[in-house]
Design an enzyme around this catalytic site. Structure first.
Site, PDB file in Angstrom:
ATOM      1  N   ARG A 261       0.845  -1.196   0.000  1.00  0.00           N
ATOM      2  CA  ARG A 261       0.000   0.000   0.000  1.00  0.00           C
ATOM      3  C   ARG A 261       0.879   1.244   0.000  1.00  0.00           C
ATOM      4  O   ARG A 261       1.861   1.310   0.741  1.00  0.00           O
ATOM      5  CB  ARG A 261      -0.907   0.004   1.235  1.00  0.00           C
ATOM      6  CG  ARG A 261      -1.803  -1.222   1.267  1.00  0.00           C
ATOM      7  CD  ARG A 261      -2.817  -1.203   2.390  1.00  0.00           C
ATOM      8  NE  ARG A 261      -3.611  -2.434   2.318  1.00  0.00           N
ATOM      9  CZ  ARG A 261      -4.593  -2.741   3.177  1.00  0.00           C
ATOM     10  NH1 ARG A 261      -4.909  -1.893   4.147  1.00  0.00           N
ATOM     11  NH2 ARG A 261      -5.260  -3.868   3.030  1.00  0.00           N
ATOM     12  N   ARG A 276       2.101   0.558  10.280  1.00  0.00           N
ATOM     13  CA  ARG A 276       1.710   1.083   8.977  1.00  0.00           C
ATOM     14  C   ARG A 276       2.879   0.997   8.004  1.00  0.00           C
ATOM     15  O   ARG A 276       3.709   1.896   7.945  1.00  0.00           O
ATOM     16  CB  ARG A 276       1.223   2.532   9.125  1.00  0.00           C
ATOM     17  CG  ARG A 276       0.488   3.092   7.899  1.00  0.00           C
ATOM     18  CD  ARG A 276      -0.090   4.472   8.168  1.00  0.00           C
ATOM     19  NE  ARG A 276      -1.042   4.450   9.265  1.00  0.00           N
ATOM     20  CZ  ARG A 276      -2.333   4.099   9.127  1.00  0.00           C
ATOM     21  NH1 ARG A 276      -2.816   3.806   7.946  1.00  0.00           N
ATOM     22  NH2 ARG A 276      -3.128   4.073  10.182  1.00  0.00           N
ATOM     23  N   GLU A 348      -6.559  -1.605  15.032  1.00  0.00           N
ATOM     24  CA  GLU A 348      -7.186  -2.492  14.060  1.00  0.00           C
ATOM     25  C   GLU A 348      -6.233  -3.602  13.622  1.00  0.00           C
ATOM     26  O   GLU A 348      -5.089  -3.359  13.257  1.00  0.00           O
ATOM     27  CB  GLU A 348      -7.606  -1.675  12.825  1.00  0.00           C
ATOM     28  CG  GLU A 348      -8.257  -2.529  11.755  1.00  0.00           C
ATOM     29  CD  GLU A 348      -8.503  -1.764  10.454  1.00  0.00           C
ATOM     30  OE1 GLU A 348      -8.595  -0.521  10.500  1.00  0.00           O
ATOM     31  OE2 GLU A 348      -8.604  -2.413   9.402  1.00  0.00           O
ATOM     32  N   SER A 351     -10.449  -6.555   9.539  1.00  0.00           N
ATOM     33  CA  SER A 351     -11.624  -5.837   9.078  1.00  0.00           C
ATOM     34  C   SER A 351     -12.459  -6.847   8.311  1.00  0.00           C
ATOM     35  O   SER A 351     -11.979  -7.440   7.349  1.00  0.00           O
ATOM     36  CB  SER A 351     -11.180  -4.686   8.171  1.00  0.00           C
ATOM     37  OG  SER A 351     -12.243  -3.809   7.911  1.00  0.00           O
ATOM     38  N   ARG A 390       0.955  -6.887  12.373  1.00  0.00           N
ATOM     39  CA  ARG A 390       0.330  -6.289  13.554  1.00  0.00           C
ATOM     40  C   ARG A 390       0.125  -7.334  14.653  1.00  0.00           C
ATOM     41  O   ARG A 390       0.200  -7.004  15.844  1.00  0.00           O
ATOM     42  CB  ARG A 390      -1.003  -5.638  13.179  1.00  0.00           C
ATOM     43  CG  ARG A 390      -0.800  -4.348  12.370  1.00  0.00           C
ATOM     44  CD  ARG A 390      -2.097  -3.602  12.117  1.00  0.00           C
ATOM     45  NE  ARG A 390      -1.844  -2.383  11.354  1.00  0.00           N
ATOM     46  CZ  ARG A 390      -2.764  -1.466  11.079  1.00  0.00           C
ATOM     47  NH1 ARG A 390      -4.025  -1.631  11.480  1.00  0.00           N
ATOM     48  NH2 ARG A 390      -2.447  -0.386  10.385  1.00  0.00           N
TER      49      ARG A 390
END
Length: 424
Positions: A261, A276, A348, A351, A390
């Site tokens: 990303r 991130r 998070e 999802s 994560r």
RNA sequence: GGAAGGGUGGCUGAGUGGUUGAAAGCGGCGGCCUCGAAAGCCGUUGAAGGUGCAUGCCUUCCGCGAGUUCGAAUCUCGCCCCUUCCGCCA
């Protein structure tokens, strides 16, 4: 993509739903375009019909040895006219597609109203955060102390926001991937897949990353190909353009892939650690279901993702995304957030969304009911099960000891060849 | 990168300018037969869109896009993909 007939008949409801998402759309432009297109289409179809009929006549006359020159000349003009109108039609169709592809999905009726993530209700909290007799360290500090994470060297190799693991860290990441895949395939009934990590523009459009979010993606310079931001893209596209058998549904797939990303617009956010990154590992869950079962399947998908955290003994909470925080393609989404003791927040880690027929319409994924005419669009769902980087960060922070060592949860020990702790 | 072949309905596979949406087979569905089933036999069976209250009518679709023609699955050109062989290579 929304169904055009539905949109035509429910313009004001759609406008309201878009507003709940905090968006506005020019639906008048849609209306005009749609009407224009249908006018042109009807004229073309009438002319084509005329041409078909007369062409048959010409064939008959020629067979009978008669002269058909007059009709041939007439039809030549008709064909020219059709060609002109065809250009107009293509133009209108392109405008219409652009509008339709840019409209987000409608929130499901159960989605709570809200303006942004601050209004996402917490629907459950599981596990108790550990009490430390000392100040818990951030995972990047632990990673550095233990010699298993090295962001500085990663930056030399590529740049910022890339991970580099060593020794027990690299092994732990790999162990987590295997652990997650094993649970999902053996206990939850998912079929393991290993898809391409680079996809074409069409696939990205089918799942909703394109055309609106190209700046979030890494694109290959000499190809119209993109690095996947999630396995959702290649795995959902496995069945693009297919008509599935009803009795094969639900189809459940799991896939490990790296994810890429650009994180455009997130400068300065979560700059440290594994949270991130431009590249991270993820195990994804994807389902293709009938419309009537998709919301039940969303609940089990969520439970499947949760079970990984439970087995790893990581405290977490589940929030439901409100209308203002919902992703472009989703009708309903649950986020799972894991406890990160160093920052004292839930972050998070998964999802889980139901896209209903939004992606299926774009990707043309249908199924056929036994004994019924015609086809219907499937519903697609997906969720992280889980984000691996994560998860590793959460393990380091939650299971750290006062001396900086990290205890390995029981479920993972066998995946690490019996290693019970990572010591400095 | 070079050479050859090929992309047709849920699947296999015919079809080279005019009732071809497309033979045949498989599969699916319905029926006959049977106590029931299998086998066999008979019938039926594509999708998308437009239009209408509606039975319906119409248009499009044979990898994609242009072209030739009154008319294209069928002829021409470009592109994409697949298979095989050769070369290179993990």
């Amino acid at each position: 993509m929304l169904e055009i007939k539905f949109l035509r008949q429910n313009l004001s409801d759609v406008q309201k739903a878009l507003k709940a998402r905090g968006q506005s759309a020019d639906l008048h432009a849609f209306q005009k375009c749609d009407e224009d297109r249908r006018m042109i289409l009807q004229e073309i179809e009438a002319l084509r019909h005329q041409r078909n009929v007369v062409s048959d006549q010409i064939a008959e006359m020629k067979k009978a040895g008669e002269n058909a020159d007059i009709l041939v000349a007439e039809m030549r003009d008709v064909s020219i006219r059709i060609k002109e109108l065809d250009k107009d039609l293509t133009l209108k169709q392109e405008q219409l597609d652009e509008i339709l592809l840019g409209l987000p999905n409608l929130p499901h009726s159960t989605v709570p109203m809200g303006k942004d993530e601050s209004e996402n209700p917490v629907i459950k909290t599981v596990g108790d955060p550990a009490q430390f007799g000392f100040d818990p360290k951030a995972h990047w500090e632990l990673g550095q102390m233990l010699g298993i994470l090295d962001f500085e060297r990663a930056a030399k190799i590529t740049g910022s926001r890339f991970p580099l693991y060593f020794g027990a860290g690299a092994k732990l990441e790999r162990a987590l991937i295997n652990f997650m895949l094993d649970i999902h395939t053996t206990s939850h009934g998912y079929t393991e897949t290993l898809p391409p990590f680079i996809v074409n523009r069409q696939s990205m459009t089918h799942t909703g990353q394109l055309p609106k979010f190209e700046e979030d993606l890494f694109k290959l310079s000499n190809w119209d190909y993109f690095l996947i931001p999630t396995a959702e893209v290649p795995v959902t596209n496995i069945h693009q353009g297919e008509i599935l058998d009803e009795d094969k549904l639900p189809l459940c797939y799991t896939a490990y892939t790296p994810c890429f990303r650009s994180e455009a617009g997130s400068y300065g956010k979560d700059t440290r650690g594994l949270i991130r990154q431009h590249q991270f590992n993820k195990v994804e869950l994807v389902k293709f279901t009938t419309p009537e079962t998709s919301y039940d399947e969303l609940e089990t998908l969520l439970a499947d993702a949760e079970s990984i955290l439970q087995k790893l003994q990581l405290p977490y909470q589940v929030v439901e995304l409100c209308t203002g925080d919902l992703g472009f393609s989703a009708a309903k989404t649950y986020d799972i957030e894991v406890w990160m003791p160093a920052q004292g927040v839930y972050r998070e880690i998964s999802s889980c969304s139901n896209f209903e027929d939004f992606q299926a319409r774009r990707a043309n994924i249908r199924f056929k009911r036994k004994g019924k005419k015609g086809t219907e669009l499937v519903h697609t769902l997906n969720g992280s099960g889980l984000a691996v980087g994560r998860t590793l960060a959460a393990l380091l922070e939650n299971f750290q000891q006062s001396d900086g060592a990290v205890v390995i949860p029981d479920a993972l020990v066998s995946y690490l060849g019996g290693m019970e702790k990572i010591a400095p």
